[in-house]
Design an enzyme around this catalytic site. Structure first.
Site, PDB file in Angstrom:
ATOM      1  N   ASP A  21       0.857  -1.188   0.000  1.00  0.00           N
ATOM      2  CA  ASP A  21       0.000   0.000   0.000  1.00  0.00           C
ATOM      3  C   ASP A  21       0.894   1.240   0.000  1.00  0.00           C
ATOM      4  O   ASP A  21       1.686   1.441   0.916  1.00  0.00           O
ATOM      5  CB  ASP A  21      -0.890  -0.034   1.251  1.00  0.00           C
ATOM      6  CG  ASP A  21      -1.659   1.258   1.459  1.00  0.00           C
ATOM      7  OD1 ASP A  21      -1.853   1.994   0.468  1.00  0.00           O
ATOM      8  OD2 ASP A  21      -2.065   1.524   2.608  1.00  0.00           O
ATOM      9  N   ASN A  23      -0.383   4.527  -0.407  1.00  0.00           N
ATOM     10  CA  ASN A  23      -1.044   5.788  -0.040  1.00  0.00           C
ATOM     11  C   ASN A  23      -1.770   5.749   1.302  1.00  0.00           C
ATOM     12  O   ASN A  23      -2.558   6.642   1.623  1.00  0.00           O
ATOM     13  CB  ASN A  23      -2.024   6.220  -1.152  1.00  0.00           C
ATOM     14  CG  ASN A  23      -3.144   5.199  -1.356  1.00  0.00           C
ATOM     15  OD1 ASN A  23      -3.142   4.139  -0.735  1.00  0.00           O
ATOM     16  ND2 ASN A  23      -4.084   5.526  -2.221  1.00  0.00           N
ATOM     17  N   ASP A  25      -4.149   3.743   2.693  1.00  0.00           N
ATOM     18  CA  ASP A  25      -5.576   3.466   2.883  1.00  0.00           C
ATOM     19  C   ASP A  25      -5.833   2.015   3.281  1.00  0.00           C
ATOM     20  O   ASP A  25      -6.977   1.568   3.337  1.00  0.00           O
ATOM     21  CB  ASP A  25      -6.382   3.825   1.626  1.00  0.00           C
ATOM     22  CG  ASP A  25      -5.994   2.983   0.410  1.00  0.00           C
ATOM     23  OD1 ASP A  25      -5.065   2.150   0.517  1.00  0.00           O
ATOM     24  OD2 ASP A  25      -6.625   3.144  -0.656  1.00  0.00           O
ATOM     25  N   ASP A  29      -1.756  -1.266  -3.894  1.00  0.00           N
ATOM     26  CA  ASP A  29      -2.079  -0.504  -5.104  1.00  0.00           C
ATOM     27  C   ASP A  29      -0.942  -0.598  -6.127  1.00  0.00           C
ATOM     28  O   ASP A  29       0.107  -1.192  -5.861  1.00  0.00           O
ATOM     29  CB  ASP A  29      -2.393   0.958  -4.752  1.00  0.00           C
ATOM     30  CG  ASP A  29      -1.365   1.566  -3.810  1.00  0.00           C
ATOM     31  OD1 ASP A  29      -0.160   1.404  -4.084  1.00  0.00           O
ATOM     32  OD2 ASP A  29      -1.754   2.186  -2.803  1.00  0.00           O
ATOM     33  N   ASP A  98      -4.532 -10.372 -15.778  1.00  0.00           N
ATOM     34  CA  ASP A  98      -5.633 -11.319 -15.684  1.00  0.00           C
ATOM     35  C   ASP A  98      -6.701 -10.944 -16.713  1.00  0.00           C
ATOM     36  O   ASP A  98      -7.031  -9.768 -16.855  1.00  0.00           O
ATOM     37  CB  ASP A  98      -6.239 -11.288 -14.281  1.00  0.00           C
ATOM     38  CG  ASP A  98      -6.233 -12.661 -13.639  1.00  0.00           C
ATOM     39  OD1 ASP A  98      -6.981 -13.513 -14.141  1.00  0.00           O
ATOM     40  OD2 ASP A  98      -5.502 -12.885 -12.657  1.00  0.00           O
ATOM     41  N   ASP A 199      -8.802 -16.348 -16.646  1.00  0.00           N
ATOM     42  CA  ASP A 199      -9.587 -16.902 -15.552  1.00  0.00           C
ATOM     43  C   ASP A 199     -10.645 -17.875 -16.081  1.00  0.00           C
ATOM     44  O   ASP A 199     -11.360 -17.564 -17.028  1.00  0.00           O
ATOM     45  CB  ASP A 199     -10.260 -15.732 -14.817  1.00  0.00           C
ATOM     46  CG  ASP A 199     -10.923 -16.152 -13.530  1.00  0.00           C
ATOM     47  OD1 ASP A 199     -10.221 -16.656 -12.647  1.00  0.00           O
ATOM     48  OD2 ASP A 199     -12.152 -15.964 -13.418  1.00  0.00           O
ATOM     49  N   GLU A 256      -6.549 -20.769 -16.984  1.00  0.00           N
ATOM     50  CA  GLU A 256      -6.957 -21.487 -15.772  1.00  0.00           C
ATOM     51  C   GLU A 256      -8.053 -22.464 -16.173  1.00  0.00           C
ATOM     52  O   GLU A 256      -9.120 -22.061 -16.636  1.00  0.00           O
ATOM     53  CB  GLU A 256      -7.486 -20.510 -14.721  1.00  0.00           C
ATOM     54  CG  GLU A 256      -7.866 -21.222 -13.432  1.00  0.00           C
ATOM     55  CD  GLU A 256      -8.737 -20.385 -12.516  1.00  0.00           C
ATOM     56  OE1 GLU A 256      -8.716 -20.629 -11.303  1.00  0.00           O
ATOM     57  OE2 GLU A 256      -9.470 -19.495 -13.011  1.00  0.00           O
ATOM     58  N   HIS A 329      -3.471 -17.299  -5.533  1.00  0.00           N
ATOM     59  CA  HIS A 329      -4.409 -16.517  -4.720  1.00  0.00           C
ATOM     60  C   HIS A 329      -5.625 -17.324  -4.278  1.00  0.00           C
ATOM     61  O   HIS A 329      -6.376 -16.877  -3.415  1.00  0.00           O
ATOM     62  CB  HIS A 329      -4.873 -15.287  -5.513  1.00  0.00           C
ATOM     63  CG  HIS A 329      -5.611 -15.658  -6.760  1.00  0.00           C
ATOM     64  ND1 HIS A 329      -4.983 -16.234  -7.848  1.00  0.00           N
ATOM     65  CD2 HIS A 329      -6.928 -15.573  -7.099  1.00  0.00           C
ATOM     66  CE1 HIS A 329      -5.877 -16.474  -8.788  1.00  0.00           C
ATOM     67  NE2 HIS A 329      -7.058 -16.081  -8.365  1.00  0.00           N
ATOM     68  N   ASP A 330      -5.827 -18.510  -4.867  1.00  0.00           N
ATOM     69  CA  ASP A 330      -6.969 -19.350  -4.523  1.00  0.00           C
ATOM     70  C   ASP A 330      -6.580 -20.558  -3.674  1.00  0.00           C
ATOM     71  O   ASP A 330      -7.438 -21.354  -3.309  1.00  0.00           O
ATOM     72  CB  ASP A 330      -7.647 -19.880  -5.793  1.00  0.00           C
ATOM     73  CG  ASP A 330      -8.470 -18.817  -6.511  1.00  0.00           C
ATOM     74  OD1 ASP A 330      -8.917 -17.867  -5.840  1.00  0.00           O
ATOM     75  OD2 ASP A 330      -8.665 -18.949  -7.728  1.00  0.00           O
TER      76      ASP A 330
END
Length: 565
Positions: A21, A23, A25, A29, A98, A199, A256, A329-330
């Site tokens: 990150d 910035n 929040d 990003d 992606d 995907d 995928e 990520h899965d």
């Protein structure tokens, strides 16, 4: 076998929400990624694959896209993207994005139009059907629990969503839809990106008539995979995509593709098929799923891992290209799943990396894998963010009264949020990921496991990954050599050779936290050790005897062999 840059590459996958990150929040990003490109260059990777960064309401963390041409506000702007891409290229690396075109968000302009009326020009961009006998059009189950259909009152019909109800499936039978997708792909390729990870791309063709699936559950729903995975027109669609778009650029493509066999993979990624460069298959990541599916967690067996990995190596050799991964990520963290994330975390993380990177195919490193990040065990369901987990909890615990502790244990082992906790950069506040409270909690072990500590330690997992990547770059055998499983019956060791011309390498991996002995099999009778190429322990003797090698817990050895003199 054709030599290609993407066969020789090592890919690093970034989940942007959790990477860095910039910035304050609490959300990662694009500028955070740009800030860390020197780190990835130091690691030695060639390609960066970034999970979706397009405009999205984030029902499924960016896999529900509301505008393919805009960047998600939390991630930055198109200018931030262009700067990041330029900085990636400046460092000699490439960017793969992606491509999510099985479905969009229900907030995408196409769907907003589609649901207005049955005669809207965009109606046929999605899959709409009237109900049947007071129920859904068919009995298919969604991946994220419950029916794969959602009733929409405006027109009194249902739309198909194989994933979340906010992810309506696109209708690839529609020519105009396909043209719009190809136009969008060209937009990004013309900006200079270097390829796509696609995907659930093997779901874009559904069986005509959308028939009911057999064996419904007590709610009347059934798994309909045979009617939407690897459907009747899928190869026609991807060949058209290749003809219209992909073949015009020097890019890397990976699909995928759940529920594929090696035979299917050769159809998607065969050297002469004009479709994709490679696919992701899931057989090895399903080895710990019991009869009840993903959440019915059972112990995986080394014999099964040998069988699955070797079958893919043998059947694709010379015909199509393998993608090699243990994390994404899965998926849960590989060191927690296939190794020992406590006592032998460092040794087992290095062993798993050796096991994977020395096979034939393009290796993928998922963010944090290179520092040995582990699964997280949040004590409350409230700490999880994944739509799949919350749907599961509602269905199993709230509606069906299942034991919450038992389900939480399964989530600790298999939940997708294991891979999505923030990248652990240092031992400071929020692991150096953000100055604000992160969107999902940091794994509490970040004080011990972090990039800063890894870079400072010459024997770290990070430095071992560096060595593996260099080994690949310096030795074509690692990329193109033939794979052969040996010592198949050994209960503790996964052993294989890689052969190219006269060169033979032996890879030995002890998959357990106990010492074990490997004895030379008869097929290597005429060989002796020429050189130790890599090992994850300090080697006590330079004179390893190939006849009998004792391996320490989770030890891995890469040995160059030579014929007996």
């Amino acid at each position: 076998m054709q030599h290609q840059w993407w066969k020789e590459a090592v890919v690093y996958q970034i989940y942007p929400r959790s990477f860095k990150d910039s910035n304050g929040d609490g959300i990662g990003d694009l500028n955070g990624i740009t800030e860390k490109l020197d780190y990835l260059q130091e690691l030695g990777v060639d390609v960066i694959w970034i999970c979706p960064i397009y405009a999205s309401p984030n029902d499924d963390n960016g896999y529900d896209i509301s505008n393919y041409y805009e960047i998600m506000k939390e991630f930055g702007t198109l200018q931030d993207f262009e700067r990041m891409l330029a900085e990636i290229h400046k460092r000699g690396m490439r960017l793969v994005m992606d491509l999510v075109v099985n479905h969009t968000s229900d907030e995408h302009a196409w769907f907003v139009e589609s649901r207005k009326s049955k005669d809207n020009p965009y109606r046929d961009f999605y899959i709409w059907r009237p109900g049947k006998n007071g129920r859904e059009p068919n009995n298919w189950l969604s991946y994220f629990s419950g029916s794969a259909w959602q009733f929409d009152e405006t027109t009194g019909e249902y739309y198909l969503h194989l994933f979340s109800r906010k992810q309506p499936d696109l209708n690839w039978e529609n020519d105009q839809l396909r043209k719009a997708v190809y136009e969008m792909m060209r937009f990004w390729l013309d900006k200079g990106i270097d390829g796509f990870r696609m995907d659930v791309i093997n779901h874009i063709s559904k069986v005509p008539g959308l028939p009911d699936a057999p064996n419904p559950n007590s709610q009347g729903y059934a798994w309909g995979g045979e009617f939407f995975a690897n459907g009747p027109r899928v190869h026609e669609f991807i060949q058209e995509m290749n003809r219209e778009v992909l073949s015009h650029y020097d890019i890397m493509t990976v699909g995928e593709t759940g529920a594929v066999t090696p035979h299917d993979a050769i159809l998607y990624a065969g050297e002469d098929r004009h479709e994709l460069n490679m696919v992701f298959q899931f057989e090895h990541t399903d080895l710990d799923a019991g009869p009840g599916g993903k959440w019915d967690v059972v112990p995986w067996k080394l014999s099964d891992l040998k069988e699955v990995m070797s079958r893919w190596q043998y059947e694709l050799y010379g015909k199509a290209w393998n993608s090699l991964y243990l994390n994404n990520h899965d998926q849960p963290r590989s060191v927690s799943r296939f190794g020992d994330d406590k006592k032998y975390r460092v040794e087992s993380a290095k062993m798993l990396a050796t096991f994977l990177h020395l096979q034939q195919g393009t290796p993928y490193i998922y963010q944090g894998e290179e520092i040995g990040m582990t699964n997280v065990a949040f004590s409350s369901i409230e700490d999880y963010r994944d739509v799949e987990i919350h749907n599961l909890w509602r269905e199993r615990v709230i509606e069906s009264g299942e034991d919450p502790e038992r389900l939480l244990q399964a989530i600790h082992q298999k939940g997708r949020d294991n891979a999505r906790t923030p990248m652990q950069w240092n031992a400071g506040e929020n692991a150096g990921f953000s100055t604000a409270k992160p969107w999902i909690q940091v794994n509490p072990n970040y004080r011990e496991i972090n990039v800063e500590a890894e870079l400072a330690n010459p024997n770290s997992i990070f430095h071992y990954y560096q060595q593996l990547i260099q080994l690949r770059k310096q030795n074509p055998l690692v990329v193109y050599g033939r794979y052969q499983l040996i010592s198949e019956e050994h209960p503790d060791i996964y052993a294989y050779t890689r052969t190219m011309n006269e060169n033979v390498w032996l890879v030995l991996c002890n998959f357990y936290g106990r010492e074990t002995v490997w004895e030379k099999p008869k097929e290597l009778a005429s060989y002796q050790i020429a050189e130790l190429k890599l090992g994850n322990y300090p080697i006590q003797s330079t004179h390893l005897s190939i006849d009998r090698i004792s391996l320490r817990p989770y030890e891995a050895l890469v040995l160059a062999l030579q014929p007996n003199l």
